[in-house]
Write a protein that holds these residues in place. Structure first.
Motif, mmCIF file in Angstrom:
data_model
loop_
_atom_site.group_PDB
_atom_site.id
_atom_site.type_symbol
_atom_site.label_atom_id
_atom_site.label_comp_id
_atom_site.label_asym_id
_atom_site.label_seq_id
_atom_site.Cartn_x
_atom_site.Cartn_y
_atom_site.Cartn_z
ATOM 1 N N GLU A 64 20.393 -10.341 -3.167
ATOM 2 C CA GLU A 64 19.753 -11.242 -2.517
ATOM 3 C C GLU A 64 19.702 -10.596 -1.092
ATOM 4 O O GLU A 64 20.646 -10.562 -0.428
ATOM 5 N N TYR A 65 18.569 -10.196 -0.554
ATOM 6 C CA TYR A 65 18.636 -9.843 0.855
ATOM 7 C C TYR A 65 17.338 -10.060 1.551
ATOM 8 O O TYR A 65 16.197 -9.787 0.858
ATOM 9 N N LYS A 66 17.422 -10.693 2.595
ATOM 10 C CA LYS A 66 16.283 -10.789 3.505
ATOM 11 C C LYS A 66 15.192 -11.686 2.724
ATOM 12 O O LYS A 66 13.843 -11.514 3.026
ATOM 13 N N GLY A 67 15.512 -12.540 2.006
ATOM 14 C CA GLY A 67 14.690 -13.579 1.118
ATOM 15 C C GLY A 67 14.108 -12.964 0.090
ATOM 16 O O GLY A 67 13.345 -13.493 -0.498
ATOM 17 N N PHE A 68 14.517 -11.577 -0.087
ATOM 18 C CA PHE A 68 14.290 -10.985 -1.362
ATOM 19 C C PHE A 68 15.398 -11.178 -2.620
ATOM 20 O O PHE A 68 16.469 -10.979 -1.958
ATOM 21 N N SER A 69 14.650 -11.189 -3.791
ATOM 22 C CA SER A 69 15.683 -10.885 -4.846
ATOM 23 C C SER A 69 15.502 -9.545 -5.377
ATOM 24 O O SER A 69 14.338 -9.328 -5.834
ATOM 25 N N HIS A 76 0.666 -1.188 -0.152
ATOM 26 C CA HIS A 76 0.038 -0.144 0.020
ATOM 27 C C HIS A 76 1.009 1.242 -0.049
ATOM 28 O O HIS A 76 1.630 1.392 0.904
ATOM 29 N N HIS A 77 0.756 1.904 -0.907
ATOM 30 C CA HIS A 77 1.422 3.483 -1.186
ATOM 31 C C HIS A 77 0.663 4.391 -1.591
ATOM 32 O O HIS A 77 0.623 4.474 -2.932
ATOM 33 N N ARG A 78 -0.384 4.848 -0.868
ATOM 34 C CA ARG A 78 -1.636 5.636 -1.513
ATOM 35 C C ARG A 78 -2.673 4.662 -2.571
ATOM 36 O O ARG A 78 -3.902 4.585 -2.243
ATOM 37 N N VAL A 79 -1.978 4.092 -3.455
ATOM 38 C CA VAL A 79 -2.746 3.091 -4.321
ATOM 39 C C VAL A 79 -1.793 1.799 -3.911
ATOM 40 O O VAL A 79 -0.928 1.770 -3.051
ATOM 41 N N ILE A 80 -2.405 0.660 -4.403
ATOM 42 C CA ILE A 80 -1.835 -0.591 -4.250
ATOM 43 C C ILE A 80 -0.645 -0.831 -5.320
ATOM 44 O O ILE A 80 -1.089 -0.907 -6.594
ATOM 45 N N LEU A 81 0.846 -0.873 -4.923
ATOM 46 C CA LEU A 81 1.795 -0.969 -6.379
ATOM 47 C C LEU A 81 2.110 -2.392 -6.484
ATOM 48 O O LEU A 81 2.829 -2.187 -7.453
ATOM 49 N N GLY A 82 1.877 -3.248 -5.718
ATOM 50 C CA GLY A 82 2.385 -4.500 -5.892
ATOM 51 C C GLY A 82 1.828 -5.581 -4.790
ATOM 52 O O GLY A 82 1.142 -5.173 -3.920
ATOM 53 N N TYR A 83 2.036 -6.736 -5.257
ATOM 54 C CA TYR A 83 1.259 -7.678 -4.359
ATOM 55 C C TYR A 83 2.341 -8.911 -3.659
ATOM 56 O O TYR A 83 3.370 -8.975 -4.531
ATOM 57 N N TYR A 84 2.097 -9.207 -2.567
ATOM 58 C CA TYR A 84 3.056 -10.114 -2.123
ATOM 59 C C TYR A 84 2.272 -11.398 -1.522
ATOM 60 O O TYR A 84 1.021 -11.259 -1.071
ATOM 61 N N LEU A 94 7.291 -11.315 -3.599
ATOM 62 C CA LEU A 94 6.368 -10.382 -4.614
ATOM 63 C C LEU A 94 5.719 -11.331 -5.496
ATOM 64 O O LEU A 94 6.462 -12.192 -6.245
ATOM 65 N N PHE A 95 4.608 -11.160 -6.027
ATOM 66 C CA PHE A 95 3.850 -12.079 -7.042
ATOM 67 C C PHE A 95 3.174 -11.100 -8.106
ATOM 68 O O PHE A 95 3.177 -9.910 -7.784
ATOM 69 N N LYS A 96 3.017 -11.708 -9.039
ATOM 70 C CA LYS A 96 2.194 -11.113 -10.183
ATOM 71 C C LYS A 96 1.062 -12.289 -10.775
ATOM 72 O O LYS A 96 1.561 -13.475 -10.546
ATOM 73 N N LEU A 97 0.027 -11.823 -11.335
ATOM 74 C CA LEU A 97 -0.777 -12.940 -11.819
ATOM 75 C C LEU A 97 -0.525 -12.951 -13.205
ATOM 76 O O LEU A 97 -0.781 -11.814 -14.101
ATOM 77 N N VAL A 98 -0.347 -13.995 -13.790
ATOM 78 C CA VAL A 98 -0.132 -14.036 -15.346
ATOM 79 C C VAL A 98 -1.033 -14.832 -15.787
ATOM 80 O O VAL A 98 -1.495 -15.844 -15.437
ATOM 81 N N ARG A 99 -1.536 -14.243 -17.137
ATOM 82 C CA ARG A 99 -2.773 -15.188 -17.801
ATOM 83 C C ARG A 99 -2.290 -15.349 -19.140
ATOM 84 O O ARG A 99 -2.240 -14.524 -19.859
#
Ligand SMILES: Nc1nc2c(ncn2[C@@H]2O[C@H](COP(=O)(O)OP(=O)(O)OP(=O)(O)O)[C@@H](O)[C@H]2O)c(=O)[nH]1
Ligand SMILES: [Mg+2]
Lengths: 222, 389
Positions: free
Chosen positions: B266-271, B186-194, B211-216
């Motif tokens: 690679e940091y704290k489980g994030f790439s 959340h940053h005013r809008v939703i900038l991404g999903y996890y 972090l994820f994206k939905l791919v169709r």
């Protein structure tokens, strides 16, 4: 800021701040929907991004009404009609179709549209929800309230302006009172002796009734 | 074959989805999280499990087309069945073998018992059931989960976390053997999903946010967040990217960057992918290029050169235009005439909540604090260090 008043003098003396959630309330055919639509049109023509949630007409019907003012980069539509009728309809980048009971779908799609506007530098957004009364035909007030709690919060956070249409006479007093808690104010419509009127009511102000003329394209003060 | 969640990374952590367990996806109401349960169901259909998918607010036809949008042809599976609690509610005749009207909870209970006995894995849209039937439906959901437990079946719940009462939320947590949070940045809008694992009682593990994206077609895909490193000429952007990255390349000519710096961390489980911009150019086109991928911005300033602050400030205007959160790295703090962070904040007239982190890129001091500050802005709430509901 006083955008709506500057650009759209429907109700003299009414200031709609950014981040406002406003209920549009009145009996059937009193001009509510036309007011919302024509305000929407005015604002998208002055560089607002627009999000329209439809439960009573299809995306195609709104697009036809907008005519040359329709631009998919600026107008995003959530159509809750088509899918409930036929089940078959393709989504596009700017038109999403869901069933009207699918609040999660509606909510996620609105938030996606907010993100797209935000990321493309469009910071002013008008949202119209036509109408909450349809939602309330399928879902109880507690459920609708929870949904609106999240949506009105997002509108406030992004500084958008949102209109929510509610039919007078379709809901009990308790429902209306519950809904009102969520909104900054109410644009109220009435019909008397064949004439139509509008006024604005909030906890701070209550304007007089202004007579209006409603046609297929606009609502103007008589 | 064992059952799994079908979700990237998650399966490596939990290893399997054992029988008699309830797996709950706890979803932010503004995030399209339905795909998680669908992906779990589809993955297990492919593995030969008998799966039932309960729908309340979406028509069975739409459920199938939602699966199909992700490339999951559920219709071809004989081991798949939709349990239709939608049609009779809206007044259509149901075309499904298993159907009931949710208004009549007793009828639904009888049906669900049958379904749980017949199928290995049952999906329940818990929040939609509560939305339509009222909070008393929580009791039924609890009963179905206990029944599943006692007869060795699995339940997948999706719970959209609307502002329900504490009883409802606690009730869902209580019946969940595994809980996966699907959230929004959340940053005013939703900038991404996890998403991330909050608990799984068959494994003593937690995961951090992915972090994820939905791919169709495709479904839930983990992705690498892109962070933009910008700032005036000579501020130390390239040095910062190199100091922090596990691997980095820059295209420099005569000591100044002419193309992007690129680093990977690679940091704290994030790439994380870092992109450093050339200091002399407008970076709008680069932001535009990174487009939807960019999640945040690090503005590097030379703390010894207040004359460059107006340029830095000007660069921030573009950043805010694209609506991205940012932190300021006050670089070259090793030099004697470096201004302290508070002074930089004052001179640049930055809003109070913008983190200004003192660093020395050449000495590698404070550089990870910059990443921490940005992750704090993006994902963790204040004081939170791991996923919580
Ligand atoms: N003392 C000191 N010097 C630094 C520090 N960081 C960078 N420098 C020096 O500042 C100069 C510029 O550093 P770069 O990392 O190339 O800066 P840049 O922002 O990428 O520059 P451009 O790409 O040309 O805009 C180099 O001489 C670095 O050695 C620091 O923390 N302390
Ligand atoms: Mg450089």
């Amino acid at each position: 800021m006083n955008m709506v008043e500057q650009k759209y003098q429907l109700i003299p003396g009414v200031e709609l701040r950014k981040g406002s959630n406003v209920m549009i309330y009145g009996p059937t055919f009193s001009g509510k929907a036309m007011f919302a639509k024509s305000t929407f049109r005015k604002l998208i023509n002055s560089n607002y991004g627009g999000i329209y949630v439809l439960t009573r007409e299809t995306a195609e019907q709104l697009i036809e009404w907008l005519g040359n003012d329709y631009n998919p980069n600026k107008v995003k539509i959530i159509d809750c009609v088509t899918k409930s009728m036929t089940g078959e309809a393709k989504d596009t980048a700017s038109i999403k179709r869901v069933t009207v009971m699918d609040l999660t779908g509606i909510s996620a799609k609105i938030s996606k549209f907010f993100e797209e506007f935000w990321r493309s530098g469009v910071k002013d957004v008008i949202l119209v929800f036509d109408s909450l009364s349809t939602l309330l035909m399928y879902l109880n007030i507690q459920t609708v309230f929870r949904f609106l709690h999240i949506l009105t919060g997002r509108v406030k956070m992004t500084g958008a302006i949102a209109f929510y249409i509610v039919e007078e006479g379709m809901h009990d007093e308790k429902t209306i009172v519950t809904l009102k808690q969520l909104f900054n104010g109410m644009i109220e419509f009435k019909e008397e002796n064949g004439k139509k009127y509008v006024r604005f009511v909030s906890s701070l102000v209550k304007t007089e009734w202004f007579e209006i003329v409603v046609d297929e394209n606009s609502v103007v003060i008589a | 074959m064992k059952a799994v969640t079908g979700i990237p990374v998650l399966d490596e952590v939990v290893e399997e989805f054992p029988e008699s367990k309830t797996l709950t996806y706890w979803i932010d109401p503004e995030v399209e999280g339905n795909a998680f349960a669908m992906q779990t169901i589809y993955t297990n259909l492919e593995r030969g499990f008998k799966c039932a998918y309960v729908t309340v607010t979406i028509s069975p036809e739409s459920v199938i087309s939602e699966f199909e949008e992700f490339g999951w042809e559920v219709k071809e599976f004989e081991n798949f069945e939709i349990v239709d609690l939608y049609s009779s509610y809206v007044g259509f005749p149901s075309k499904c073998k298993y159907n009931a009207n949710p208004i009549n909870l007793e009828e639904v209970e009888v049906l669900m018992k049958k379904v749980l006995e017949k199928f290995d894995i049952v999906f329940l849209p818990a929040s939609s059931i509560i939305d339509v039937c009222g909070e008393e439906a929580l009791r039924c959901i609890k009963d179905w989960c206990s029944l599943a437990k006692s007869i060795g079946k699995r339940v997948v719940l999706s719970f959209v976390a609307w502002p329900y009462s504490k009883e409802v939320k606690d009730g869902i947590i209580e019946i969940s053997n595994a809980l996966v949070k699907v959230g929004g940045i959340h940053h005013r809008v939703i900038l991404g999903y996890y998403y991330g694992l909050v608990k799984a009682d068959w494994k003593n593990v937690k995961s951090r946010a992915i972090l994820f994206k939905l791919v169709r077609p495709g479904g839930v895909r983990a992705y690498i967040p892109k962070i933009l490193v910008t700032g005036p000429y000579n501020a130390g952007k390239s040095s910062f990217v190199h100091a922090i990255s596990n691997r980095a390349v820059s295209v420099d000519r005569l000591g100044t960057t002419v193309a992007l710096d690129h680093g990977h961390l690679e940091y704290k489980g994030f790439s994380i992918d870092l992109f450093g911009t050339p200091g002399q150019e407008r970076f709008d086109p680069i932001l535009r290029m990174l487009g939807k991928e960019a999640l945040g911005v690090i503005l590097v300033v030379d703390s010894t050169k207040p004359e460059t602050f107006p340029r830095a400030k000007q660069m921030l205007e573009s950043v805010t235009h694209f609506g991205l959160p940012y932190v300021v790295a006050a670089n070259k703090q090793d030099l004697p005439n470096a201004l302290p962070p508070e002074e930089i904040k004052r001179r640049m007239v930055l809003p109070n909540d913008v983190p200004v982190i003192p660093i020395s890129a050449v000495k590698g001091e404070g550089v990870y604090k910059v990443i921490d500050a940005l992750l704090d802005l993006l994902i963790w709430r204040e004081g939170e260090d791991e996923l919580e509901i």
